[in-house]
Design an enzyme around this catalytic site. Structure first.
Site, PDB file in Angstrom:
ATOM      1  N   ASP A  10      95.991  -8.192  83.626  1.00 18.65           N
ATOM      2  CA  ASP A  10      94.659  -8.213  84.229  1.00 18.65           C
ATOM      3  C   ASP A  10      93.627  -8.517  83.147  1.00 18.65           C
ATOM      4  OD1 ASP A  10      92.344  -7.799  85.648  1.00 18.65           O
ATOM      5  OD2 ASP A  10      92.775  -5.737  86.213  1.00 18.65           O
ATOM      6  N   GLU A 107      94.163 -11.962  87.601  1.00 18.64           N
ATOM      7  CA  GLU A 107      95.367 -11.132  87.554  1.00 18.64           C
ATOM      8  C   GLU A 107      96.615 -11.960  87.852  1.00 18.64           C
ATOM      9  OE1 GLU A 107      95.097  -7.354  89.683  1.00 18.64           O
ATOM     10  OE2 GLU A 107      92.967  -7.737  90.008  1.00 18.64           O
TER      11      GLU A 107
END
Length: 414
Positions: A10, A107
């Site tokens: 992320d 992500e």
């Protein structure tokens, strides 16, 4: 870690971090990337770590963010830059595995199961190598979760931020995550959290130990899925980078520059929005069998309605007409309309044979599609503003700089 190995990476505070990297003068300041206040998109899209520490949250309006953080610096979004850096970071992930599945712009899941790299390094070492590489080559930081399935890898990437790695194993996951709020689990939103709270389920452990049959009765298929997630039984795979995800719906929405007060104003906005929906359907070679409209009024209350189309279509005039008919039948006009979204749903391939009836004017439908394709060709050749409905040329309560994108449809996926 034995068995399956999945990473979830992320990008930390993606939009704000990219803005600070591109504009060094912003470093050390409290940053929030926000939509345009002139176009009534004045909400926080992203914030940096300093603003987050002051309590600034994604999705809140700018004046609320400024109350929490008076020194907040507002930055306009630059989506083209975010997409560019997302692709660069993704190319780094692909050095480690061909199975890299994006989950939004910032992500990605990375499947390492069976990788020769695991014969030389531990999953933790690989994750730290990826984290260091992204920082050194791109100038951004990532948080990475390492686990034995996608759900826990995602949870791990959220547990330590920024610039950190968290490992969740089969042996440790109960101690690590069962005490966390159930809302931390992927796909548990506010509405589901509230439903679970009514049944005494507040933590992930509560969910894992709840009666499976009860969850199915109360929440349907989603209840069983969440029970599987909480118990570490998810087996969903990370899709390879060249996998094409089936399109679930195609839609377009906008926050209007002023509240819509009449049916006619609503009709004009739906007509404008539907033109992009039709273009996306043609690009994707799909046809809609149903439509959905989402309405947010000026009290920020949300309503959503669905309806069936006469037959599968790519026609934006038919989609707009169906959406407007649905609006007139269902919307009570308790408040003026702030934003509208219209979506084509229950999609099928555009060449699917259609069973006609005696009452449908299919010849007129085909003529309409031919006309719309011609209009679209003119716009591609001479510009989007070259030809349009006369009713949409003046008084339309939509931003003048809005962009209609034909090359990369914004769609919803399964």
């Amino acid at each position: 870690m034995e068995g399956r190995v999945v990473l979830h990476s992320d990008l930390n505070n993606c939009y704000a971090s990219i803005e600070c990297m591109l504009h060094p003068e912003l470093r050390g300041k409290y940053i929030a990337v926000c939509g345009s206040t002139e176009d009534r998109h004045g909400i926080v899209l992203a914030k940096n770590q300093l603003a987050k520490q002051c309590g600034v949250k994604t999705g809140e309006v700018i004046w609320e963010a400024r109350q929490k953080c008076p020194q907040l610096t507002i930055v306009e979004p630059h989506m083209d830059q975010y997409l560019k850096f997302s692709k660069i970071v993704r190319s780094i992930y692909l050095r480690y595995s061909p199975e890299v599945e994006s989950f939004g712009i910032d992500e990605s899941w990375i499947e390492l199961t069976g990788s020769p790299l695991l014969q030389q390094k531990t999953p933790l070492e690989i994750a730290n190598e990826i984290r260091t590489t992204v920082k050194e080559e791109v100038g951004l930081t990532v948080s990475i979760g390492v686990s034995f399935n996608k759900i826990f890898a995602k949870l791990g990437s959220d547990m330590k931020k920024p610039d950190a790695v968290t490992v969740i194993t089969r042996e440790s996951f109960k101690d690590q995550i069962w005490r966390l709020p159930v809302s931390d689990l992927l796909y548990v939103g506010r509405a589901t959290t509230e439903k679970l709270r009514l049944y005494g389920i507040r933590t992930i452990g509560d969910l894992a130990q709840a009666d499976r049959a009860m969850l199915i009765r109360r929440l349907g298929v989603n209840g069983e899925k969440l029970w599987v997630f909480a118990n570490g039984l998810d087996q969903s795979r990370v899709m390879p980078c060249d996998y094409e995800i089936p399109i679930k719906s195609v839609g377009h929405g906008i926050t209007c520059t002023a509240d819509l007060r009449t049916n006619e104003e609503v009709r004009h906005v739906l007509m404008e929005l539907s033109q992009e929906v039709g273009a996306k359907l043609r690009k994707s070679k799909l046809a809609a069998t149903r439509i959905r409209i989402s309405i947010r009024d000026n009290t920020l209350s949300q309503r959503e309605y669905q309806g069936k189309l006469e037959f599968p279509t790519q026609s934006y005039t038919e989609i707009a007409a169906a959406g407007f008919n649905l609006f007139c039948r269902r919307y009570p006009w308790n408040a003026d309309v702030r934003s509208l979204t219209i979506s084509a749903i229950d999609l099928i391939p555009s060449d699917t044979p259609i069973q006609l009836d005696l009452w449908s004017d299919f010849e007129k439908h085909n003529k309409r599609l031919t006309l719309e394709r011609t209009v679209e060709d003119i716009r591609h050749r001479y510009g989007l503003g070259m030809i349009n409905f006369a009713a949409l040329t003046t008084g339309l309560k939509m931003p003048a700089h809005r962009e209609v994108e034909y090359k990369m449809p914004s769609v919803m996926y399964h």
